[in-house]
Each structure stands twice: as structure tokens, then as C-alpha cells.
Motif scaffolding. Sequence first.
Motif, PDB file in Angstrom:
ATOM      1  N   LYS A 122       0.837  -1.204   0.000  1.00  0.00           N
ATOM      2  CA  LYS A 122       0.000   0.000   0.000  1.00  0.00           C
ATOM      3  C   LYS A 122       0.864   1.243   0.000  1.00  0.00           C
ATOM      4  O   LYS A 122       0.549   2.238  -0.643  1.00  0.00           O
ATOM      5  N   THR A 123       1.971   1.166   0.739  1.00  0.00           N
ATOM      6  CA  THR A 123       2.934   2.255   0.803  1.00  0.00           C
ATOM      7  C   THR A 123       4.306   1.686   0.487  1.00  0.00           C
ATOM      8  O   THR A 123       4.779   0.812   1.231  1.00  0.00           O
ATOM      9  N   GLU A 147       4.504  -4.528   7.614  1.00  0.00           N
ATOM     10  CA  GLU A 147       3.811  -3.543   8.452  1.00  0.00           C
ATOM     11  C   GLU A 147       4.090  -2.117   7.960  1.00  0.00           C
ATOM     12  O   GLU A 147       3.168  -1.311   7.819  1.00  0.00           O
ATOM     13  N   GLY A 161       2.116  -1.332   4.933  1.00  0.00           N
ATOM     14  CA  GLY A 161       0.657  -1.321   5.050  1.00  0.00           C
ATOM     15  C   GLY A 161      -0.030  -2.565   4.541  1.00  0.00           C
ATOM     16  O   GLY A 161      -1.178  -2.532   4.104  1.00  0.00           O
ATOM     17  N   THR A 162       0.684  -3.698   4.604  1.00  0.00           N
ATOM     18  CA  THR A 162       0.090  -4.961   4.165  1.00  0.00           C
ATOM     19  C   THR A 162       0.339  -6.017   5.224  1.00  0.00           C
ATOM     20  O   THR A 162       1.125  -5.827   6.130  1.00  0.00           O
ATOM     21  N   THR A 163      -0.357  -7.141   5.080  1.00  0.00           N
ATOM     22  CA  THR A 163      -0.188  -8.220   6.041  1.00  0.00           C
ATOM     23  C   THR A 163       0.964  -9.124   5.628  1.00  0.00           C
ATOM     24  O   THR A 163       1.250  -9.267   4.446  1.00  0.00           O
TER      25      THR A 163
END
Length: 137
Positions: free
Chosen positions: A91-92, A131, A134-136
Motif C-alpha cells: 500500500k505504501t 507492516e 501497510g500490508t499483512t
Amino acid sequence: MAYWLVKSEPATWSWDDQMSVESEHWDGVRNYQASNNLKAMRIGDQAFFYHSQKGKEIVGIVEVVKEYYPDPSDSSGRFGMVDFKAVRPLKTPVTLAAIKEHPELKEMPLVRQSRLSVMPVSDEHWALVCELGGTTA
């Protein structure tokens, strides 16, 4: 499952290029340590996709879909490649500068062996970078 990091120059093969295909071979590796890392990869292993040179950031996650086999671009027959499929973008994007800011990541091969193009990533480093992105994990 093991975790890895693979580097690509975005002008040669970018994350967008990887996302546009079902799977793609990771060829052209001519460093013995990086080649040994490719040999150690197994189907289902995941790797961070890192834009080197321009960007210097982790932008996505790929998965091994075909294990090590000969690289036809290597006339010596010493080196091989694996195939990856894109799993998801971060995500980032996580920049090299951001990684260097975290003391927990100071032993990450990306920091310690910056010129290596294919490297292992520990479970702990994988979780923290996910982390930050922004992802698992």
C-alpha cells in the motif's frame, strides 16, 4: 515458506511490468551468492520486489511459481532462474531510507549487502517491512 528480496531496475523490469503478466522468469543473475539464493527458492516462497537505482524502494510482493532452471541467456550454463507471479503491491512503498531508520532492520541484507540482487529476508524482517508497507505478512 522462506522469504526473499529481489531487485530490478524499473527501467528494465518494473513492478507494473510484473503486474501485467501471469508470471515471469527472473533471469540475468550472474553473481554466485545471488544465484545460490535463487537455487534455494521453493514454490510458494515469497519475495519483496525492490526497485533499485531509481526509487530504491520495496513496491510489491511476488511468489515463486517455478523453481530454479537453466537461464538460456547464460552461454556458460552456470546460472539459472526462477519464475515469479505478482501477489500484491505494498500500500505504501518502503524506501531504503525508511528501512535504514529502523534499528530492527540494520542486519537486513539489503542494508548490509546493498549490491546483492537476490537475498534472504528473515521472518522478523518480513513482518516489519510488511507492516511499514501497510500490508499483512
